[in-house]
Motif scaffolding. Sequence first.
Motif, PDB file in Angstrom:
ATOM      1  N   LYS A  16     -23.362  67.507   2.544  1.00  0.00           N
ATOM      2  CA  LYS A  16     -24.178  68.381   3.171  1.00  0.00           C
ATOM      3  C   LYS A  16     -25.313  67.839   4.103  1.00  0.00           C
ATOM      4  O   LYS A  16     -26.054  66.841   3.603  1.00  0.00           O
ATOM      5  N   GLY A  17     -24.953  68.027   5.485  1.00  0.00           N
ATOM      6  CA  GLY A  17     -26.230  67.382   6.459  1.00  0.00           C
ATOM      7  C   GLY A  17     -26.185  66.036   6.419  1.00  0.00           C
ATOM      8  O   GLY A  17     -26.913  65.248   6.888  1.00  0.00           O
ATOM      9  N   SER A  18     -24.820  65.252   6.123  1.00  0.00           N
ATOM     10  CA  SER A  18     -24.748  63.892   6.423  1.00  0.00           C
ATOM     11  C   SER A  18     -23.507  63.492   7.572  1.00  0.00           C
ATOM     12  O   SER A  18     -23.368  62.646   7.886  1.00  0.00           O
ATOM     13  N   GLY A  19     -23.142  64.536   8.204  1.00  0.00           N
ATOM     14  CA  GLY A  19     -21.983  64.183   9.202  1.00  0.00           C
ATOM     15  C   GLY A  19     -20.562  64.393   8.737  1.00  0.00           C
ATOM     16  O   GLY A  19     -19.567  64.144   9.242  1.00  0.00           O
ATOM     17  N   LEU A  20     -20.409  64.526   7.205  1.00  0.00           N
ATOM     18  CA  LEU A  20     -19.072  64.286   6.536  1.00  0.00           C
ATOM     19  C   LEU A  20     -18.433  65.790   6.707  1.00  0.00           C
ATOM     20  O   LEU A  20     -19.195  66.750   6.518  1.00  0.00           O
ATOM     21  N   THR A  21     -17.093  66.017   6.838  1.00  0.00           N
ATOM     22  CA  THR A  21     -16.403  67.185   6.605  1.00  0.00           C
ATOM     23  C   THR A  21     -15.745  66.931   5.162  1.00  0.00           C
ATOM     24  O   THR A  21     -14.817  66.223   5.353  1.00  0.00           O
ATOM     25  N   ALA A  30     -14.303  58.198   8.050  1.00  0.00           N
ATOM     26  CA  ALA A  30     -15.498  59.022   7.986  1.00  0.00           C
ATOM     27  C   ALA A  30     -16.612  58.625   8.629  1.00  0.00           C
ATOM     28  O   ALA A  30     -16.937  57.240   7.937  1.00  0.00           O
ATOM     29  N   ASN A  31     -17.713  59.211   8.796  1.00  0.00           N
ATOM     30  CA  ASN A  31     -18.879  58.592   9.170  1.00  0.00           C
ATOM     31  C   ASN A  31     -19.836  59.468   8.388  1.00  0.00           C
ATOM     32  O   ASN A  31     -19.974  60.457   8.499  1.00  0.00           O
ATOM     33  N   TYR A  32     -20.887  58.449   7.646  1.00  0.00           N
ATOM     34  CA  TYR A  32     -21.973  59.234   6.850  1.00  0.00           C
ATOM     35  C   TYR A  32     -23.105  58.880   7.440  1.00  0.00           C
ATOM     36  O   TYR A  32     -23.338  57.572   7.671  1.00  0.00           O
ATOM     37  N   ALA A  33     -24.192  59.672   7.336  1.00  0.00           N
ATOM     38  CA  ALA A  33     -25.419  59.203   7.835  1.00  0.00           C
ATOM     39  C   ALA A  33     -26.673  59.943   7.091  1.00  0.00           C
ATOM     40  O   ALA A  33     -26.417  61.124   6.480  1.00  0.00           O
ATOM     41  N   ALA A  34     -27.576  59.046   6.656  1.00  0.00           N
ATOM     42  CA  ALA A  34     -28.372  59.545   5.801  1.00  0.00           C
ATOM     43  C   ALA A  34     -29.902  58.956   6.313  1.00  0.00           C
ATOM     44  O   ALA A  34     -29.975  58.000   6.697  1.00  0.00           O
ATOM     45  N   THR A  35     -30.911  59.726   5.956  1.00  0.00           N
ATOM     46  CA  THR A  35     -32.186  59.313   6.115  1.00  0.00           C
ATOM     47  C   THR A  35     -32.990  59.185   4.856  1.00  0.00           C
ATOM     48  O   THR A  35     -33.182  59.879   3.996  1.00  0.00           O
ATOM     49  N   LEU A  36     -33.685  57.625   4.625  1.00  0.00           N
ATOM     50  CA  LEU A  36     -34.679  57.883   3.530  1.00  0.00           C
ATOM     51  C   LEU A  36     -36.050  57.664   3.921  1.00  0.00           C
ATOM     52  O   LEU A  36     -36.354  56.868   4.886  1.00  0.00           O
ATOM     53  N   PRO A  37     -36.755  58.577   3.240  1.00  0.00           N
ATOM     54  CA  PRO A  37     -38.142  58.222   3.503  1.00  0.00           C
ATOM     55  C   PRO A  37     -38.857  57.000   2.858  1.00  0.00           C
ATOM     56  O   PRO A  37     -38.407  56.312   1.791  1.00  0.00           O
ATOM     57  N   LYS A  54     -20.380  58.748  -4.873  1.00  0.00           N
ATOM     58  CA  LYS A  54     -19.460  59.250  -5.701  1.00  0.00           C
ATOM     59  C   LYS A  54     -18.607  60.397  -5.523  1.00  0.00           C
ATOM     60  O   LYS A  54     -19.377  61.539  -4.965  1.00  0.00           O
ATOM     61  N   ASN A  55     -17.743  60.519  -5.969  1.00  0.00           N
ATOM     62  CA  ASN A  55     -16.853  61.864  -6.177  1.00  0.00           C
ATOM     63  C   ASN A  55     -17.443  62.866  -7.344  1.00  0.00           C
ATOM     64  O   ASN A  55     -18.170  62.624  -7.977  1.00  0.00           O
ATOM     65  N   GLU A  56     -16.684  64.098  -7.186  1.00  0.00           N
ATOM     66  CA  GLU A  56     -17.185  65.036  -8.213  1.00  0.00           C
ATOM     67  C   GLU A  56     -16.817  64.793  -9.442  1.00  0.00           C
ATOM     68  O   GLU A  56     -17.424  65.521 -10.622  1.00  0.00           O
ATOM     69  N   ASN A  57     -15.889  63.509  -9.801  1.00  0.00           N
ATOM     70  CA  ASN A  57     -15.845  63.063 -11.165  1.00  0.00           C
ATOM     71  C   ASN A  57     -16.567  61.877 -11.703  1.00  0.00           C
ATOM     72  O   ASN A  57     -16.174  61.304 -12.399  1.00  0.00           O
ATOM     73  N   ASP A  58     -17.742  61.601 -10.846  1.00  0.00           N
ATOM     74  CA  ASP A  58     -18.541  60.647 -10.868  1.00  0.00           C
ATOM     75  C   ASP A  58     -18.036  59.167 -10.668  1.00  0.00           C
ATOM     76  O   ASP A  58     -18.414  58.131 -11.258  1.00  0.00           O
ATOM     77  N   GLN A  59     -16.804  58.984  -9.862  1.00  0.00           N
ATOM     78  CA  GLN A  59     -16.181  57.960  -9.561  1.00  0.00           C
ATOM     79  C   GLN A  59     -16.549  57.365  -8.309  1.00  0.00           C
ATOM     80  O   GLN A  59     -16.747  58.152  -7.312  1.00  0.00           O
ATOM     81  N   ASP A  60     -17.067  56.113  -8.001  1.00  0.00           N
ATOM     82  CA  ASP A  60     -17.257  55.558  -6.851  1.00  0.00           C
ATOM     83  C   ASP A  60     -16.306  55.588  -5.733  1.00  0.00           C
ATOM     84  O   ASP A  60     -15.043  55.410  -5.967  1.00  0.00           O
ATOM     85  N   LEU A  61     -16.770  56.111  -4.578  1.00  0.00           N
ATOM     86  CA  LEU A  61     -15.850  56.218  -3.416  1.00  0.00           C
ATOM     87  C   LEU A  61     -16.331  55.154  -2.612  1.00  0.00           C
ATOM     88  O   LEU A  61     -15.684  54.465  -1.958  1.00  0.00           O
TER      89      LEU A  61
END
Length: 71
Positions: A16-21, A30-37, A54-61
């Motif tokens: 959600k809101g990161s540029g991923l489909t 895939a390109n991921y973008a995030a903003t940190l305060p 992580k994926n829905e199974n809590d495994q590192d992507l």
Amino acid sequence: MNLPVPFPLPQPDACKGSGLTCPLKAGEVANYAATLPVLKSYPKVKVDVKWELKNENDQDLVCIMIPARIH
């Protein structure tokens, strides 16, 4: 002191809101973008940021260490 400190993201769902489909497809770029305060109340320190997706199974992507400095 090399202690891990969790830092919750404003939007923890990378789909959600990161540029991923989502769902991501194997073999595709895939390109991921995030903003940190970064608040003024944070101490001036050097830190190693461990960033995990992580994926829905809590495994590192993705798991990377990023050297950073707050000043």
